[in-house]
Write an enzyme that holds these catalytic residues in place. Structure first.
Site, mmCIF file in Angstrom:
data_model
loop_
_atom_site.group_PDB
_atom_site.id
_atom_site.type_symbol
_atom_site.label_atom_id
_atom_site.label_comp_id
_atom_site.label_asym_id
_atom_site.label_seq_id
_atom_site.Cartn_x
_atom_site.Cartn_y
_atom_site.Cartn_z
ATOM 1 N N ASP A 172 -11.335 -13.210 6.880
ATOM 2 C CA ASP A 172 -9.999 -12.987 7.456
ATOM 3 C C ASP A 172 -10.085 -11.875 8.492
ATOM 4 O O ASP A 172 -9.207 -11.017 8.584
ATOM 5 C CB ASP A 172 -8.997 -12.635 6.355
ATOM 6 C CG ASP A 172 -7.551 -12.691 6.860
ATOM 7 O OD1 ASP A 172 -7.310 -13.374 7.870
ATOM 8 O OD2 ASP A 172 -6.676 -12.046 6.258
ATOM 9 N N VAL A 209 0.844 -1.184 0.000
ATOM 10 C CA VAL A 209 0.000 0.000 0.000
ATOM 11 C C VAL A 209 0.888 1.245 0.000
ATOM 12 O O VAL A 209 1.812 1.356 0.821
ATOM 13 C CB VAL A 209 -0.944 0.011 1.221
ATOM 14 C CG1 VAL A 209 -1.853 1.235 1.176
ATOM 15 C CG2 VAL A 209 -1.779 -1.267 1.254
#
Length: 516
Positions: free
Chosen positions: A405, A267
């Site tokens: 998740d 990111v």
């Protein structure tokens, strides 16, 4: 009077016409130069006459052979050794000049010529330079380069009698193997084995050869991976081109740097620019999520995609790049569902292949901390628990999704509330493993808040029933998971029979909404 008498009497005659003095039958007039016996025996006179003849016959060769004449004016001749060296050099030059004359005389204008280079005394280098300044590249033999091993004759052996040496001799083979190492790839450092007279056995040479070949192939694979994959920082040439286009189009003002690295993506932080369309607003700060295009670090992606009916027909395990693009597209669709349901999550800006641009959760290039890294008070911890419980119910009931998740690593704390991120692996409850994923999420959330001191935190089985609305009454975890697998099996049989994915398991109505 006969002609002889006329010829003999002609010189005694007085002056007459010019044709009488140039009579063709007269004796030639020879002018003899008188010189003494000492001049005739002089070596200097003989040398001058010889040089005149050589200059007339071979002007170029003699001019090149003479060179600078060494005299006693510029060189100290007080040493007998120096005089001997000077005399030897003069003798060598005269000898070389004689060889050149013979060489030119023999070769003539022939296209095929012979050379007496090996018989010369003085090599072709500057005579003014010392021995230490000799350029060995101009000579035939380089004293700093070791001689390569001689080849074995075609008959396979050399020598006679007891001194016979075959091509299978250990020393000969060892030197040949050392010389063959020079044919390895330039990246494979072999050293000066020939200079050290290194002798490699066939076994060692074959092992080195195989290792060099393996290293060459490995380096080629690494180069290919660097060019066509995003294993390290997820920015290969194709990804860089996508980012450049976003900046050049004005969508992004500038890309500041990397803020997070995970097992599936990297990111970057960027400042938003202006959108090409007025209906689309770009946030002031953006997060660029670049998915890695290798499956080495996250190999179990396929089970989240191949059984999802939205991507089942497009799934191809043979093309990793297509899988990554589907992975990015899946996260975009999941974020859009969550945003429409009002769940706090990043806002999708644009998707370009495997690059997803979202709103930045944080402020001034500082990302919001993960829930596992932030220290909350008891009230904030309790507030966060009920908020997450409410979001899980919304995600299951309104978005028809299971995070798959969910843990303290994928939840951010910003502006006094929890934000959900990383939903690329989220699936629908009707997925063949959807309920298993939901039970795993419930376990992670329950364990985290129980350790955090939240007394109201439900255990994983109670949380599963609260989120899903199912009423599974099992006394232990093993039986509980067995009932979950039975429900998934029923749903899978329904899909095979009817071709649709519908939840065939029953519930007791809508799940209860928990509020603090």
């Amino acid at each position: 009077m006969d002609s002889v008498g006329v010829a003999a009497a002609a010189p005694d005659a007085g002056p007459g016409p010019a044709w009488q003095s140039k009579c063709p039958w007269g004796a030639p007039s020879t002018t003899s130069i008188s010189c003494s016996l000492a001049d005739v025996m002089s070596e200097q006179l003989a040398k001058e006459l010889q040089l005149e003849e050589e200059n007339a016959a071979f002007p170029e060769v003699v001019a090149a052979a003479e060179g600078p004449f060494i005299t006693g004016e510029n060189i100290d001749t007080s040493s007998d050794l120096m005089l001997a060296q000077m005399l030897q050099m003069e003798f060598d030059r005269e000898y070389d000049a004689q060889l050149r004359r013979e060489e030119k005389k023999i070769n003539g204008d022939s296209k095929v010529s012979i050379s007496f280079e090996n018989y010369r005394k003085v090599h072709l280098y500057d005579s003014d330079s010392s021995e230490d300044e000799v350029d060995w590249q101009d000579t035939r033999h380089d004293p700093y380069r070791a001689d390569k091993p001689t080849t074995t004759p075609r008959r396979g052996f050399i020598g006679k009698g007891k001194d016979i040496t075959t091509k299978h001799d250990e020393v000969v083979c060892g030197r040949k193997n050392t010389a063959r190492m020079e044919n390895f790839a330039p990246e494979f450092q072999v050293g000066d084995g020939i200079g050290m007279d290194l002798k490699l056995s066939n076994q060692v040479f074959n092992a080195l050869k195989q290792h060099a070949y393996s290293e060459e192939r490995r380096s080629a694979r690494l180069h290919e991976k660097k060019e066509h994959s995003t294993a390290e920082k997820a920015v290969d040439p194709k990804t860089r081109l996508l980012l450049y286009k976003m900046v050049n189009s004005g969508m992004l003002e500038t890309i500041t740097g990397c803020i997070s690295t995970g097992k599936e993506s990297v990111v970057f932080h960027a400042y938003g620019g202006k959108s090409a369309t007025e209906d689309k607003v770009i946030p002031p700060e953006c997060a660029i999520k670049v998915f890695k295009t290798t499956l080495n670090e996250f190999k179990n992606r396929d089970k989240y995609i191949k059984d999802d009916y939205r991507f089942k027909d497009r799934f191809s395990k043979l093309n990793p790049r297509k899988i990554i693009r589907m992975w990015a597209e899946k996260e975009m669709h999941n974020l859009t569902r969550m945003q429409n349901a009002g769940i706090p999550c990043p806002q999708v800006v644009i998707l370009k292949k495997h690059v997803l641009v979202m709103s930045f959760i944080g402020q001034d290039q500082v990302p919001a901390p993960k829930l596992k890294d932030v220290t909350l008070s008891n009230e904030d911890m309790k507030k966060a628990y009920y908020q997450i419980l409410n979001m899980m119910q919304q995600l299951y009931r309104e978005c028809n999704l299971v995070h798959a998740d969910l843990s303290e690593y994928n939840m951010l704390w910003h502006d006094g509330k929890v934000w959900l991120i990383d939903v690329s692996q989220s699936v629908e409850p009707t997925h063949p493993h959807g309920l298993e994923f939901l039970f795993r999420d419930c376990r992670n959330v329950s364990q985290f808040f129980q350790k955090g001191g939240v007394a109201e935190a439900l255990n994983e089985r109670e949380l599963f029933n609260a989120v899903s609305g199912l009423n599974i009454t099992a006394d232990n975890e093993v039986d509980f998971q067995a009932e979950i697998e039975a429900l998934e099996k029923m749903n899978e049989d329904h899909v095979q029979n009817h071709g649709k994915k519908l939840a065939t398991f029953s519930s007791d109505g809508d799940p209860p909404i928990y509020d603090e």
